[in-house]
Structures are given as structure tokens and as C-alpha cells.
Design a protein around this motif. Structure first.
Motif, PDB file in Angstrom:
ATOM      1  N   PHE A 117       2.184   2.971  -6.910  1.00  0.00           N
ATOM      2  CA  PHE A 117       2.759   1.659  -6.627  1.00  0.00           C
ATOM      3  C   PHE A 117       1.750   0.693  -6.024  1.00  0.00           C
ATOM      4  O   PHE A 117       1.763  -0.491  -6.315  1.00  0.00           O
ATOM      5  CB  PHE A 117       3.968   1.806  -5.692  1.00  0.00           C
ATOM      6  CG  PHE A 117       4.567   0.493  -5.295  1.00  0.00           C
ATOM      7  CD1 PHE A 117       5.157  -0.324  -6.244  1.00  0.00           C
ATOM      8  CD2 PHE A 117       4.537   0.058  -3.982  1.00  0.00           C
ATOM      9  CE1 PHE A 117       5.704  -1.546  -5.892  1.00  0.00           C
ATOM     10  CE2 PHE A 117       5.084  -1.156  -3.618  1.00  0.00           C
ATOM     11  CZ  PHE A 117       5.676  -1.967  -4.576  1.00  0.00           C
ATOM     12  N   GLY A 118       0.855   1.178  -5.196  1.00  0.00           N
ATOM     13  CA  GLY A 118      -0.090   0.324  -4.488  1.00  0.00           C
ATOM     14  C   GLY A 118      -1.067  -0.403  -5.390  1.00  0.00           C
ATOM     15  O   GLY A 118      -1.175  -0.136  -6.587  1.00  0.00           O
ATOM     16  N   GLN A 119      -1.816  -1.298  -4.770  1.00  0.00           N
ATOM     17  CA  GLN A 119      -2.728  -2.164  -5.520  1.00  0.00           C
ATOM     18  C   GLN A 119      -3.957  -1.457  -6.074  1.00  0.00           C
ATOM     19  O   GLN A 119      -4.675  -2.031  -6.894  1.00  0.00           O
ATOM     20  CB  GLN A 119      -3.148  -3.350  -4.651  1.00  0.00           C
ATOM     21  CG  GLN A 119      -4.004  -2.983  -3.456  1.00  0.00           C
ATOM     22  CD  GLN A 119      -4.393  -4.191  -2.629  1.00  0.00           C
ATOM     23  OE1 GLN A 119      -4.288  -5.324  -3.088  1.00  0.00           O
ATOM     24  NE2 GLN A 119      -4.847  -3.964  -1.415  1.00  0.00           N
ATOM     25  N   TYR A 120      -4.203  -0.221  -5.643  1.00  0.00           N
ATOM     26  CA  TYR A 120      -5.375   0.497  -6.131  1.00  0.00           C
ATOM     27  C   TYR A 120      -5.028   1.635  -7.088  1.00  0.00           C
ATOM     28  O   TYR A 120      -5.913   2.341  -7.555  1.00  0.00           O
ATOM     29  CB  TYR A 120      -6.214   1.023  -4.957  1.00  0.00           C
ATOM     30  CG  TYR A 120      -6.676  -0.094  -4.052  1.00  0.00           C
ATOM     31  CD1 TYR A 120      -7.583  -1.043  -4.496  1.00  0.00           C
ATOM     32  CD2 TYR A 120      -6.168  -0.212  -2.770  1.00  0.00           C
ATOM     33  CE1 TYR A 120      -7.988  -2.089  -3.687  1.00  0.00           C
ATOM     34  CE2 TYR A 120      -6.566  -1.247  -1.936  1.00  0.00           C
ATOM     35  CZ  TYR A 120      -7.472  -2.185  -2.401  1.00  0.00           C
ATOM     36  OH  TYR A 120      -7.860  -3.215  -1.593  1.00  0.00           O
ATOM     37  N   GLY A 121      -3.761   1.839  -7.343  1.00  0.00           N
ATOM     38  CA  GLY A 121      -3.353   2.818  -8.349  1.00  0.00           C
ATOM     39  C   GLY A 121      -3.525   4.274  -7.967  1.00  0.00           C
ATOM     40  O   GLY A 121      -3.556   5.139  -8.822  1.00  0.00           O
ATOM     41  N   GLY A 122      -3.663   4.545  -6.666  1.00  0.00           N
ATOM     42  CA  GLY A 122      -3.766   5.935  -6.232  1.00  0.00           C
ATOM     43  C   GLY A 122      -5.176   6.484  -6.127  1.00  0.00           C
ATOM     44  O   GLY A 122      -5.360   7.695  -6.141  1.00  0.00           O
ATOM     45  N   VAL A 123      -6.175   5.616  -6.006  1.00  0.00           N
ATOM     46  CA  VAL A 123      -7.565   6.089  -6.014  1.00  0.00           C
ATOM     47  C   VAL A 123      -7.871   7.084  -4.900  1.00  0.00           C
ATOM     48  O   VAL A 123      -8.682   7.992  -5.100  1.00  0.00           O
ATOM     49  CB  VAL A 123      -8.599   4.933  -5.992  1.00  0.00           C
ATOM     50  CG1 VAL A 123      -8.532   4.117  -7.264  1.00  0.00           C
ATOM     51  CG2 VAL A 123      -8.432   4.062  -4.779  1.00  0.00           C
ATOM     52  N   TRP A 124      -7.230   6.948  -3.742  1.00  0.00           N
ATOM     53  CA  TRP A 124      -7.491   7.915  -2.663  1.00  0.00           C
ATOM     54  C   TRP A 124      -7.046   9.309  -3.096  1.00  0.00           C
ATOM     55  O   TRP A 124      -7.757  10.287  -2.905  1.00  0.00           O
ATOM     56  CB  TRP A 124      -6.779   7.524  -1.387  1.00  0.00           C
ATOM     57  CG  TRP A 124      -7.335   6.316  -0.691  1.00  0.00           C
ATOM     58  CD1 TRP A 124      -8.543   5.709  -0.923  1.00  0.00           C
ATOM     59  CD2 TRP A 124      -6.702   5.582   0.348  1.00  0.00           C
ATOM     60  NE1 TRP A 124      -8.684   4.623  -0.097  1.00  0.00           N
ATOM     61  CE2 TRP A 124      -7.572   4.524   0.701  1.00  0.00           C
ATOM     62  CE3 TRP A 124      -5.489   5.695   1.005  1.00  0.00           C
ATOM     63  CZ2 TRP A 124      -7.260   3.606   1.704  1.00  0.00           C
ATOM     64  CZ3 TRP A 124      -5.186   4.776   1.997  1.00  0.00           C
ATOM     65  CH2 TRP A 124      -6.060   3.751   2.339  1.00  0.00           C
ATOM     66  N   ALA A 125      -5.860   9.390  -3.673  1.00  0.00           N
ATOM     67  CA  ALA A 125      -5.360  10.693  -4.140  1.00  0.00           C
ATOM     68  C   ALA A 125      -6.231  11.233  -5.267  1.00  0.00           C
ATOM     69  O   ALA A 125      -6.489  12.435  -5.335  1.00  0.00           O
ATOM     70  CB  ALA A 125      -3.914  10.577  -4.608  1.00  0.00           C
ATOM     71  N   HIS A 126      -6.688  10.352  -6.136  1.00  0.00           N
ATOM     72  CA  HIS A 126      -7.538  10.781  -7.243  1.00  0.00           C
ATOM     73  C   HIS A 126      -8.857  11.344  -6.705  1.00  0.00           C
ATOM     74  O   HIS A 126      -9.330  12.386  -7.163  1.00  0.00           O
ATOM     75  CB  HIS A 126      -7.790   9.629  -8.212  1.00  0.00           C
ATOM     76  CG  HIS A 126      -6.536   9.056  -8.777  1.00  0.00           C
ATOM     77  ND1 HIS A 126      -6.524   7.947  -9.567  1.00  0.00           N
ATOM     78  CD2 HIS A 126      -5.230   9.431  -8.660  1.00  0.00           C
ATOM     79  CE1 HIS A 126      -5.277   7.654  -9.922  1.00  0.00           C
ATOM     80  NE2 HIS A 126      -4.483   8.557  -9.364  1.00  0.00           N
ATOM     81  N   ASP A 127      -9.428  10.645  -5.713  1.00  0.00           N
ATOM     82  CA  ASP A 127     -10.673  11.130  -5.112  1.00  0.00           C
ATOM     83  C   ASP A 127     -10.470  12.469  -4.414  1.00  0.00           C
ATOM     84  O   ASP A 127     -11.311  13.369  -4.522  1.00  0.00           O
ATOM     85  CB  ASP A 127     -11.228  10.102  -4.120  1.00  0.00           C
ATOM     86  CG  ASP A 127     -11.803   8.868  -4.799  1.00  0.00           C
ATOM     87  OD1 ASP A 127     -12.054   8.904  -6.023  1.00  0.00           O
ATOM     88  OD2 ASP A 127     -11.991   7.845  -4.101  1.00  0.00           O
ATOM     89  N   GLU A 128      -9.351  12.616  -3.689  1.00  0.00           N
ATOM     90  CA  GLU A 128      -9.060  13.885  -3.009  1.00  0.00           C
ATOM     91  C   GLU A 128      -8.861  15.016  -4.023  1.00  0.00           C
ATOM     92  O   GLU A 128      -9.277  16.149  -3.789  1.00  0.00           O
ATOM     93  CB  GLU A 128      -7.820  13.747  -2.121  1.00  0.00           C
ATOM     94  CG  GLU A 128      -8.029  12.875  -0.903  1.00  0.00           C
ATOM     95  CD  GLU A 128      -9.003  13.466   0.099  1.00  0.00           C
ATOM     96  OE1 GLU A 128      -8.963  14.683   0.332  1.00  0.00           O
ATOM     97  OE2 GLU A 128      -9.813  12.697   0.650  1.00  0.00           O
ATOM     98  N   THR A 129      -8.221  14.702  -5.137  1.00  0.00           N
ATOM     99  CA  THR A 129      -8.009  15.708  -6.181  1.00  0.00           C
ATOM    100  C   THR A 129      -9.339  16.142  -6.779  1.00  0.00           C
ATOM    101  O   THR A 129      -9.587  17.337  -6.962  1.00  0.00           O
ATOM    102  CB  THR A 129      -7.061  15.171  -7.272  1.00  0.00           C
ATOM    103  OG1 THR A 129      -5.833  14.759  -6.662  1.00  0.00           O
ATOM    104  CG2 THR A 129      -6.778  16.213  -8.331  1.00  0.00           C
ATOM    105  N   ARG A 130     -10.196  15.177  -7.072  1.00  0.00           N
ATOM    106  CA  ARG A 130     -11.522  15.517  -7.604  1.00  0.00           C
ATOM    107  C   ARG A 130     -12.287  16.401  -6.623  1.00  0.00           C
ATOM    108  O   ARG A 130     -12.931  17.375  -7.011  1.00  0.00           O
ATOM    109  CB  ARG A 130     -12.318  14.247  -7.900  1.00  0.00           C
ATOM    110  CG  ARG A 130     -11.858  13.501  -9.097  1.00  0.00           C
ATOM    111  CD  ARG A 130     -12.754  12.276  -9.392  1.00  0.00           C
ATOM    112  NE  ARG A 130     -12.085  11.432 -10.341  1.00  0.00           N
ATOM    113  CZ  ARG A 130     -11.322  10.380 -10.007  1.00  0.00           C
ATOM    114  NH1 ARG A 130     -11.191  10.011  -8.751  1.00  0.00           N
ATOM    115  NH2 ARG A 130     -10.723   9.680 -10.953  1.00  0.00           N
ATOM    116  N   LYS A 131     -12.214  16.052  -5.340  1.00  0.00           N
ATOM    117  CA  LYS A 131     -12.905  16.847  -4.313  1.00  0.00           C
ATOM    118  C   LYS A 131     -12.381  18.283  -4.300  1.00  0.00           C
ATOM    119  O   LYS A 131     -13.171  19.235  -4.336  1.00  0.00           O
ATOM    120  CB  LYS A 131     -12.705  16.190  -2.946  1.00  0.00           C
ATOM    121  CG  LYS A 131     -13.281  16.954  -1.782  1.00  0.00           C
ATOM    122  CD  LYS A 131     -12.984  16.203  -0.496  1.00  0.00           C
ATOM    123  CE  LYS A 131     -12.829  17.155   0.655  1.00  0.00           C
ATOM    124  NZ  LYS A 131     -12.350  16.479   1.866  1.00  0.00           N
ATOM    125  N   ALA A 132     -11.064  18.447  -4.253  1.00  0.00           N
ATOM    126  CA  ALA A 132     -10.471  19.794  -4.196  1.00  0.00           C
ATOM    127  C   ALA A 132     -10.794  20.591  -5.456  1.00  0.00           C
ATOM    128  O   ALA A 132     -11.130  21.780  -5.377  1.00  0.00           O
ATOM    129  CB  ALA A 132      -8.959  19.697  -3.992  1.00  0.00           C
TER     130      ALA A 132
END
Length: 187
Positions: A117-132
Motif C-alpha cells: 500500500f505504501g509509496q515505496y511498494g514494500g522495498v523494505w520487506a523486499h530487501d529483508e527477504t533478499r537478505k534472508a
């Protein structure tokens, strides 16, 4: 040769926009790419070494590992929950990271995309997923990204497959992942 791409969706909600995005990936997959949407993440118990015993791994976790082991590449679709990765997706990564040294995800090409929903489209979650995923042993494709903002309004009346811009971007993501998966399948 068909390239098997396993799609994992981090939202369990039936009407999830990330699930719809994954369904769109199935539709736009290029010839030779078989995108398979994994069903059953909600059934997998939280990772616990006490129940991760060879020969008695819980059936839902064993199905996830088998699906990943037979895939040539993985495609994660994740929303953003409180600024990070949903627990169900993190749990799947934890199960896929074991057994240590012989995990089903090791060296598999992995791309992470999604909408929020947010203005960045979930980039924090995407980055955390890539890290994990990277720590778990997957070969994270850092150059393949798609974060679609404003999901609640953008997809209120339009399925992602019917949004020409999103369909084109998703087609590119799947095609590029297919290329990496082809290399994996040939190896």
C-alpha cells in the motif's frame, strides 16, 4: 527444456494483491517457463530444530522443501508488514535453509518482487527477504526488482494481469529469472 520457477507468496489473504501478482506471473511466463504457485505456507509449523528431524519432518515443510529442490529458480512475492517481511515467508525461508549445507535453496536463483500500500511498494520487506534468502544460501538476483506502490488503490478494480504496465514489468522479471533458471537447469 522447461524451467521450473517456484513462486512463494508472503500473504495468506485470499484477495491478496501479491497473490494476484503471482497469478499474473503464471499467465505472463514465457514459453519454456513453468511458474508454479506453492500452496500451503499457512500449514507449515514455525521452524524448530526439535521437529526438523530426518525422516519425521512435518509433511507441509517436507512438501515445501521438495518443491524447492525440484525448482530451477524461486520467485518470492512479498507485501510489507510493519516495515518488514511477513512471518509466513520468513518461516518458509528458515525451513528452506536447512539442513545446513544441503538445503533445497542453496545456489538457486531467487528474485524478490511485490506490491504494498505504501509509496515505496514494500522495498523494505523486499530487501529483508533478499537478505534472508542470501544468508540461507540462495543466489539472490539483486538486479531483478519490482516494487509496486499503492496496491490498495492501483489494484482496487484491476487485477495485476490486466494492468498493462505491471504485466510488462512482471513479464520482464519472469523472463530474466527464466534465463537464470535455464543456466541452473543446465548445470
Amino acid at each position: 527444456m522447461s524451467v521450473r520457477i517456484l513462486a512463494l507468496v508472503g500473504s495468506l489473504r485470499a484477495g491478496s494483491h501479491n497473490r494476484q501478482l503471482a497469478e499474473a506471473a503464471v499467465k505472463v511466463a514465457p514459453e519454456g517457463a513453468d511458474v508454479q504457485l506453492f500452496e500451503g505456507l499457512a500449514d507449515i509449523p514455525f521452524y524448530n530444530e526439535d521437529i526438523d528431524i530426518e525422516g519425521s519432518v512435518p509433511a507441509p515443510a517436507a512438501r515445501l522443501r521438495e518443491a524447492a529442490a525440484t525448482a530451477d529458480a524461486l520467485l518470492f512475492f512479498t507485501p510489507e508488514y510493519n516495515g518488514t517481511i511477513p512471518a509466513v515467508l520468513k518461516n518458509a525461508i528458515d525451513w528452506l535453509s536447512r539442513p545446513y549445507g544441503a538445503a533445497a535453496i542453496i545456489d538457486k536463483p531467487v528474485a524478490v518482487v511485490g506490491t504494498a500500500f505504501g509509496q515505496y511498494g514494500g522495498v523494505w520487506a523486499h530487501d529483508e527477504t533478499r537478505k534472508a534468502v542470501g544468508i540461507a544460501g540462495g543466489k539472490v538476483l539483486e538486479d531483478i526488482k519490482l516494487s509496486i506502490p499503492g496496491s490498495v488503490t492501483r489494484f482496487a478494480e484491476t487485477h495485476p494481469a490486466d494492468d498493462t504496465e505491471v504485466a510488462a514489468q512482471l513479464t520482464e522479471v519472469v523472463a530474466r529469472l527464466h534465463g537464470h533458471g535455464s543456466e541452473q537447469a543446465a548445470a
